[in-house]
Write a protein that holds these residues in place. Structure first.
Motif, PDB file in Angstrom:
ATOM      1  N   VAL A  66      11.042 -83.761 -52.654  1.00 34.81           N
ATOM      2  CA  VAL A  66       9.695 -84.184 -53.050  1.00 34.81           C
ATOM      3  C   VAL A  66       9.239 -85.386 -52.229  1.00 34.81           C
ATOM      4  CG1 VAL A  66       8.281 -85.060 -54.948  1.00 34.81           C
ATOM      5  CG2 VAL A  66       9.956 -83.274 -55.388  1.00 34.81           C
ATOM      6  N   HIS A 125      10.027 -86.088 -49.216  1.00 33.78           N
ATOM      7  CA  HIS A 125       9.955 -85.827 -47.772  1.00 33.78           C
ATOM      8  C   HIS A 125       9.372 -84.431 -47.499  1.00 33.78           C
ATOM      9  CE1 HIS A 125      12.409 -89.405 -46.957  1.00 33.78           C
ATOM     10  NE2 HIS A 125      13.158 -89.032 -47.983  1.00 33.78           N
ATOM     11  N   PRO A 126       8.091 -84.215 -47.831  1.00 35.46           N
ATOM     12  CA  PRO A 126       7.484 -82.898 -47.595  1.00 35.46           C
ATOM     13  C   PRO A 126       7.209 -82.624 -46.120  1.00 35.46           C
ATOM     14  CG  PRO A 126       5.838 -84.421 -48.418  1.00 35.46           C
ATOM     15  CD  PRO A 126       7.145 -85.150 -48.492  1.00 35.46           C
ATOM     16  N   ASN A 137       0.612 -84.098 -51.126  1.00 36.01           N
ATOM     17  CA  ASN A 137       1.898 -83.418 -51.269  1.00 36.01           C
ATOM     18  C   ASN A 137       1.684 -82.131 -52.044  1.00 36.01           C
ATOM     19  OD1 ASN A 137       4.531 -82.598 -51.784  1.00 36.01           O
ATOM     20  ND2 ASN A 137       5.281 -84.667 -52.177  1.00 36.01           N
TER      21      ASN A 137
END
Length: 639
Positions: free
Chosen positions: A278, A280-281, A608
């Motif tokens: 979550v 590091h998308p 995100n």
């Protein structure tokens, strides 16, 4: 009350006397147990001996290791696997005194193992099952992402050092082998390798989880892997199982909205790896610094390494070819080998006669094990004279094996597949596009409330034959949808051979501010196939993948798309080694969802997508710019 007392007395008189079974203290005497306190099985009839040991690492942590030694072994090579999937189960899949039966697990090329008399060693990675320590998914090497002095490379080194000093039946030579996560481990072992490591065979390895293996493909999240992350990281022994409340994952994830919302419902904020996903998308340092191809691209090829790739690998289709490409420039001593077979993920150690409806005319898995893997291992573990060719690749379509000094087996020339506004597909050699028609466009409406399923519904989990075969599923269902742009060539009059990775040059616009682009290169069979009627008109995916539009300017930073602007999107598709035969046609399909394997793009830019809210999802009109030098797919022509 007067009626109850006589009834109670009569019942008491009818009960048998038990006072003689009581001791002086009023307790029962124990009836001797028929189960011994400790039972030691005698395995005299077994053709192997099992040794269950805890091997100490340099930091004091002990790793659970199972050693299977064939009876009578003397100066035998060691075949070593490191796994997060339970070493005990892998070495006793079936209770049997025969080694070939006991190790008949999905990760066991047991025919090669038994025929050549290797000592088999399987070890739980740290933090999983019987091993001590903490578990970290694909534990990064010591460095910025791992400040500790231990990693999978050091654990492999320390284990090999222990084995060559404590297994007297061995000849002091070790080969490490494995598939998938177990295939990641042989790659880690060749980073600063132990001198006794004489060969490495990574099969379908996890290499770059963001670029094209398990977690993302070009930024699109593989949300059906939530189940794997949940079960793999919630406990040491995978005790917690994903509750399957739906028969159709399509409906489940559609109602769940975003991957993040589904994960929250299952309490996954407690799981360290999910929190990293979550956080590091995009393709930031967290992903790029642990990408194995980048790591090995800086290392000399010091250990003979056979990389095994599956051309229809539904899990890790990116990694094997990426590692080969990175390692090849450093292979001065010619220690690098590549195998590309017509398989799903791991099928090379099973029956490789067919994949779904597609038949290959022979058992390609058996051929690989006996004619490629076996001589490779025997050469480095037993001094056998023969070695396989540097590259062995199966040519699909023509159904034959071919050898070469390097990959791809290409001429260096290209063929461009150029979509036209009338839904035809022009074939043009070289240059940029060079379509025959005038510039135009093809539009479709992408509705996130009705995403395109990646395989027929009901969509099951990422397991079983439905999952294994999906890349070879007939694509006709998709081509008939109004939200798929389909372009088809004329019937071929000569074969078209491709070898390598097709490259997409897409020019498109969207009315949204974000978009996904799925591009498929498809082999369309003749309307009738005499020897296999079910293949009549079949649309076989040869190379297909997804690209998340927010990364069109670079993978490290997500940026919104300018609504209504015709913009270029360039990306590569998975490697292929295929012949489109005369009488067939070539098709290109373009669409904007591949659900529920990949999470839906809301088509509104949000920071995100994993955390997108219901109101973020909007319908968008996608326009593919056709003709001339706009959209085309560049095919690498094979020899």
């Amino acid at each position: 009350m007067t009626l109850i007392r006589p009834l109670v007395l009569s019942l008491m008189m009818a009960m048998p006397a038990v006072s003689h079974a009581l001791t002086d203290k009023g307790t029962y005497k124990a009836l001797p147990s028929e189960t011994p306190t400790t039972f030691k099985p005698t395995n005299d009839a077994f053709d192997y001996e099992t040794r269950d040991v805890m091997i100490p690492m340099r930091d004091g942590v002990k790793l659970h290791t199972v050693i299977l030694v064939p009876k009578g072994a003397n100066k035998a090579g060691i075949l070593f696997t490191r796994t997060p999937y339970d070493a005990s189960e892998m070495t006793s899949a079936i209770a049997s005194g025969h080694l070939a039966v006991a190790v008949s697990h999905d990760d066991e090329p047991s025919d090669v193992l038994v025929q050549d008399g290797y000592i088999r060693v399987v070890q739980d990675v740290r933090g999983k099952y019987g091993s001590e320590g903490d578990y970290v998914m694909n534990r990064p090497l010591h460095g910025p992402l791992n400040p500790t002095p231990v990693d999978d490379s050091t654990d492999a080194y320390d284990t090999i050092d222990w084995l060559v000093h404590h297994v007297p039946e061995s000849n002091g030579r070790v080969a490490i082998i494995g598939i998938s996560y177990d295939g990641f481990e042989p790659l880690m072992a060749i980073v600063h390798p132990h001198p006794a490591l004489k060969a490495s065979a990574p099969m379908n390895p996890m290499v770059d989880g963001w670029m094209g293996d398990d977690w993302f493909h070009h930024g699109a999240f593989r949300q059906q892997n939530l189940e794997y992350i949940y079960e793999q990281t919630a406990s040491r022994k995978n005790h917690y199982k994903w509750p399957a409340n739906y028969a159709d994952d399509y409906q489940f994830f559609l109602e769940g909205t975003s991957a993040g919302a589904v994960a929250k419902r299952y309490g996954m904020e407690q799981l360290g790896f999910w929190n990293k996903v979550v956080a590091h998308p995009a393709y930031d340092a967290f992903w790029s610094q642990q990408a194995v191809d980048k790591i090995l691209g800086r290392e000399p090829v010091s250990v003979p390494t056979m990389i095994v790739a599956s051309l229809w690998d539904q899990e890790d289709i990116y990694g094997a070819f990426a590692v080969y490409k990175a390692m090849a420039p450093h292979d001065d001593a010619h220690r690098l080998f590549l195998v590309a077979g017509p398989w799903f993920h791991g099928q090379e150690i099973g029956d490789g006669s067919s994949l779904g409806a597609v038949r290959f005319g022979s058992n390609t898995g058996l051929y690989f094990r006996q004619n490629i893997l076996r001589p490779f291992l025997a050469h480095y573990l037993k001094d056998a004279p023969d070695l396989p060719a540097p590259v062995n690749a199966f040519v699909t379509g023509e159904n034959r094996w071919e050898t070469a000094p390097s990959w791809p087996m290409s001429t260096g020339d290209t063929l461009n597949l150029v979509p036209e506004a009338d839904r035809s597909l022009a074939l043009a050699h070289g240059g940029h596009g060079t379509g025959t028609g005038t510039s135009g466009s093809v539009e479709y409406v992408s509705d996130p409330t009705h995403p395109i399923p990646y395989r027929p519904r009901p969509v099951g989990p990422m397991s079983g034959t439905g999952w294994q075969h999906w890349l070879t599923n007939d694509q006709r269902e998709a081509s008939a949808r109004p939200d798929v742009a389909t372009f088809t060539s004329a019937v071929l009059t000569a074969p078209v051979r491709i070898s390598g990775a097709p490259h997409v040059h897409l020019v498109a616009s969207t009315t949204g501010t974000d978009a996904d682009w799925v591009v498929k290169v498809i082999d369309v069979y003749p309307d009738q196939v005499a020897k296999q009627p079910e293949m009549g008109g079949y649309q076989l995916g040869v190379s297909m993948d997804i690209f998340r539009g927010r990364y069109r300017e670079g993978f490290t930073t997500a940026k919104p798309i300018q609504a209504g602007a015709s913009l270029p999107y360039d990306f590569s598709l998975p490697n292929a080694n295929h012949v489109f035969l005369p009488g067939h046609r070539i098709m290109v399909q373009i669409q904007s969802s591949w659900f529920p394997l990949y999470d839906r793009n809301p088509q509104t830019f949000v920071p995100n997508i994993l955390l997108a809210q219901p109101g973020d999802y909007v319908t968008a009109t996608q326009k593919i710019i056709t003709g001339g030098d706009a959209t085309y797919v560049e095919l690498p022509l094979g020899r």
